[in-house]
Motif scaffolding. Structure first.
Motif, PDB file in Angstrom:
ATOM      1  N   ILE A   1      76.937  45.441  85.039  1.00 40.16           N
ATOM      2  CA  ILE A   1      77.050  46.831  85.483  1.00 40.16           C
ATOM      3  C   ILE A   1      75.871  47.179  86.392  1.00 40.16           C
ATOM      4  CG2 ILE A   1      77.110  49.235  84.720  1.00 40.16           C
ATOM      5  CD1 ILE A   1      78.381  48.136  82.063  1.00 40.16           C
ATOM      6  N   LEU A   2      74.670  46.750  86.009  1.00 40.93           N
ATOM      7  CA  LEU A   2      73.493  47.031  86.832  1.00 40.93           C
ATOM      8  C   LEU A   2      73.638  46.411  88.218  1.00 40.93           C
ATOM      9  CD1 LEU A   2      70.661  48.189  87.182  1.00 40.93           C
ATOM     10  CD2 LEU A   2      69.759  46.096  86.156  1.00 40.93           C
ATOM     11  N   LEU A   3      74.123  45.189  88.279  1.00 43.75           N
ATOM     12  CA  LEU A   3      74.331  44.548  89.585  1.00 43.75           C
ATOM     13  C   LEU A   3      75.298  45.349  90.447  1.00 43.75           C
ATOM     14  CD1 LEU A   3      74.520  40.769  88.618  1.00 43.75           C
ATOM     15  CD2 LEU A   3      72.727  41.914  89.937  1.00 43.75           C
ATOM     16  N   GLU A   4      76.354  45.835  89.837  1.00 48.52           N
ATOM     17  CA  GLU A   4      77.330  46.631  90.585  1.00 48.52           C
ATOM     18  C   GLU A   4      76.726  47.957  91.044  1.00 48.52           C
ATOM     19  OE1 GLU A   4      80.193  45.894  91.794  1.00 48.52           O
ATOM     20  OE2 GLU A   4      80.537  43.998  90.788  1.00 48.52           O
ATOM     21  N   LEU A   5      75.983  48.611  90.167  1.00 48.23           N
ATOM     22  CA  LEU A   5      75.377  49.895  90.535  1.00 48.23           C
ATOM     23  C   LEU A   5      74.346  49.714  91.641  1.00 48.23           C
ATOM     24  CD1 LEU A   5      74.908  51.571  87.038  1.00 48.23           C
ATOM     25  CD2 LEU A   5      76.610  52.141  88.781  1.00 48.23           C
ATOM     26  N   GLU A   6      73.588  48.628  91.582  1.00 49.85           N
ATOM     27  CA  GLU A   6      72.598  48.376  92.630  1.00 49.85           C
ATOM     28  C   GLU A   6      73.266  48.119  93.974  1.00 49.85           C
ATOM     29  OE1 GLU A   6      70.315  45.189  90.930  1.00 49.85           O
ATOM     30  OE2 GLU A   6      68.878  46.583  90.024  1.00 49.85           O
ATOM     31  N   GLY A   7      74.507  47.650  93.938  1.00 49.07           N
ATOM     32  CA  GLY A   7      75.236  47.373  95.170  1.00 49.07           C
ATOM     33  C   GLY A   7      75.895  48.589  95.798  1.00 49.07           C
ATOM     34  N   LEU A   8      75.857  49.713  95.108  1.00 48.04           N
ATOM     35  CA  LEU A   8      76.459  50.916  95.672  1.00 48.04           C
ATOM     36  C   LEU A   8      75.626  51.398  96.857  1.00 48.04           C
ATOM     37  CD1 LEU A   8      77.444  52.958  92.489  1.00 48.04           C
ATOM     38  CD2 LEU A   8      78.948  51.641  93.985  1.00 48.04           C
ATOM     39  N   PRO A   9      76.291  51.762  97.942  1.00 45.89           N
ATOM     40  CA  PRO A   9      75.541  52.182  99.125  1.00 45.89           C
ATOM     41  C   PRO A   9      74.787  53.491  98.931  1.00 45.89           C
ATOM     42  CG  PRO A   9      77.896  52.494  99.451  1.00 45.89           C
ATOM     43  CD  PRO A   9      77.718  51.775  98.142  1.00 45.89           C
ATOM     44  N   ASN A  10      75.254  54.323  98.018  1.00 43.87           N
ATOM     45  CA  ASN A  10      74.647  55.632  97.867  1.00 43.87           C
ATOM     46  C   ASN A  10      74.394  55.892  96.387  1.00 43.87           C
ATOM     47  OD1 ASN A  10      73.816  58.233  98.000  1.00 43.87           O
ATOM     48  ND2 ASN A  10      75.688  59.058  98.858  1.00 43.87           N
ATOM     49  N   ARG A  11      73.245  55.509  95.892  1.00 41.96           N
ATOM     50  CA  ARG A  11      72.938  55.674  94.468  1.00 41.96           C
ATOM     51  C   ARG A  11      72.664  57.124  94.094  1.00 41.96           C
ATOM     52  NH1 ARG A  11      70.987  51.413  90.984  1.00 41.96           N
ATOM     53  NH2 ARG A  11      71.202  52.990  89.420  1.00 41.96           N
TER      54      ARG A  11
ATOM     55  N   SER B   1      79.294  57.816  83.136  1.00 42.01           N
ATOM     56  CA  SER B   1      80.735  57.660  82.906  1.00 42.01           C
ATOM     57  C   SER B   1      81.217  56.295  83.388  1.00 42.01           C
ATOM     58  CB  SER B   1      81.503  58.776  83.613  1.00 42.01           C
ATOM     59  OG  SER B   1      81.127  60.028  83.090  1.00 42.01           O
ATOM     60  N   ILE B   2      80.709  55.858  84.528  1.00 43.80           N
ATOM     61  CA  ILE B   2      81.060  54.529  85.039  1.00 43.80           C
ATOM     62  C   ILE B   2      80.573  53.453  84.078  1.00 43.80           C
ATOM     63  CG2 ILE B   2      80.514  52.856  86.872  1.00 43.80           C
ATOM     64  CD1 ILE B   2      80.584  55.255  88.831  1.00 43.80           C
ATOM     65  N   ILE B   3      79.369  53.609  83.559  1.00 47.50           N
ATOM     66  CA  ILE B   3      78.825  52.640  82.600  1.00 47.50           C
ATOM     67  C   ILE B   3      79.732  52.562  81.377  1.00 47.50           C
ATOM     68  CG2 ILE B   3      76.895  52.176  81.032  1.00 47.50           C
ATOM     69  CD1 ILE B   3      75.079  53.542  83.199  1.00 47.50           C
ATOM     70  N   GLN B   4      80.174  53.719  80.881  1.00 48.79           N
ATOM     71  CA  GLN B   4      81.043  53.739  79.706  1.00 48.79           C
ATOM     72  C   GLN B   4      82.362  53.007  79.966  1.00 48.79           C
ATOM     73  OE1 GLN B   4      80.686  58.147  79.138  1.00 48.79           O
ATOM     74  NE2 GLN B   4      80.686  57.530  76.993  1.00 48.79           N
ATOM     75  N   VAL B   5      82.979  53.273  81.101  1.00 49.08           N
ATOM     76  CA  VAL B   5      84.245  52.611  81.445  1.00 49.08           C
ATOM     77  C   VAL B   5      84.038  51.108  81.545  1.00 49.08           C
ATOM     78  CG1 VAL B   5      85.971  52.334  83.268  1.00 49.08           C
ATOM     79  CG2 VAL B   5      85.264  54.629  82.569  1.00 49.08           C
ATOM     80  N   ALA B   6      82.972  50.712  82.232  1.00 45.51           N
ATOM     81  CA  ALA B   6      82.706  49.279  82.411  1.00 45.51           C
ATOM     82  C   ALA B   6      82.454  48.589  81.072  1.00 45.51           C
ATOM     83  CB  ALA B   6      81.520  49.090  83.352  1.00 45.51           C
ATOM     84  N   GLN B   7      81.701  49.229  80.191  1.00 48.22           N
ATOM     85  CA  GLN B   7      81.452  48.633  78.879  1.00 48.22           C
ATOM     86  C   GLN B   7      82.742  48.513  78.067  1.00 48.22           C
ATOM     87  OE1 GLN B   7      77.980  51.168  77.596  1.00 48.22           O
ATOM     88  NE2 GLN B   7      77.225  49.151  76.950  1.00 48.22           N
ATOM     89  N   ARG B   8      83.586  49.509  78.138  1.00 49.14           N
ATOM     90  CA  ARG B   8      84.851  49.464  77.393  1.00 49.14           C
ATOM     91  C   ARG B   8      85.769  48.356  77.883  1.00 49.14           C
ATOM     92  NH1 ARG B   8      85.386  55.794  77.417  1.00 49.14           N
ATOM     93  NH2 ARG B   8      84.173  56.251  75.568  1.00 49.14           N
ATOM     94  N   THR B   9      85.609  47.964  79.128  1.00 48.99           N
ATOM     95  CA  THR B   9      86.447  46.892  79.669  1.00 48.99           C
ATOM     96  C   THR B   9      85.762  45.535  79.577  1.00 48.99           C
ATOM     97  OG1 THR B   9      85.709  47.479  81.898  1.00 48.99           O
ATOM     98  CG2 THR B   9      87.822  48.356  81.181  1.00 48.99           C
TER      99      THR B   9
END
Length: 149
Positions: free
Chosen positions: A71-81, A56-64
């Motif tokens: 998006i991958l860089l942001e997801l990798e930066g999440l403290p709790n994947r 869902s986050i990927i979809q929102v990010a792509q739409r914007t």
């Protein structure tokens, strides 16, 4: 009415159904490293249920307008994947807000340049702000100037 519980691991079909993303797109996301699965005893892909929120986050990010690499860089930066929290989402949102503001400014400048060009149609290298933006050397005249001055 009792809430339907989602099992800890879900198939690619269930993930597709829950997110509205095609199975082929989910496989593509996996190849790009955005989501991860593991294989069950029948060698079918199984995703942890938290991947529903990640997709869902990927979809929102792509739409914007964010690229899959961004998006991958942001997801990798999440403290709790393993579980995207409200705090994770708020942090992503605030980081993306500044990038969206930058893009809006850039598009507004482009729109204003186009407004200047409507009806002109010259696409002149000397004058056109769309074709030759930020031409600082052009202000000094035509011809080679970079190395001579």
């Amino acid at each position: 009415m009792q809430k339907k519980l989602i099992p800890e691991w879900i198939s690619v079909g269930v993930l597709s159904e829950r997110t509205g993303v095609s199975v082929s797109a989910l496989h593509f996301y996996e190849r790009k490293g955005l989501i991860k699965s593991q294989r069950n005893t029948s060698n079918h892909r199984q995703y942890p249920k938290h991947v529903i929120r990640v997709v869902s986050i990927i979809q929102v990010a792509q739409r914007t307008g964010f690229s899959l690499e961004d998006i991958l860089l942001e997801l990798e930066g999440l403290p709790n994947r393993t579980r995207v929290t409200l705090e994770d989402w708020e942090a992503l949102g605030s980081r993306w807000q500044s990038e969206l503001d930058r893009k809006i400014t850039q598009l507004t400048e482009l729109k204003n340049m186009m407004a200047d060009c409507i009806g002109c149609g010259c696409l002149s290298l000397e004058r056109c702000r769309l074709l030759n933006p930020y031409d600082e050397l052009g202000e000094k005249g035509t011809g080679p100037r970079l190395m001579t001055e």
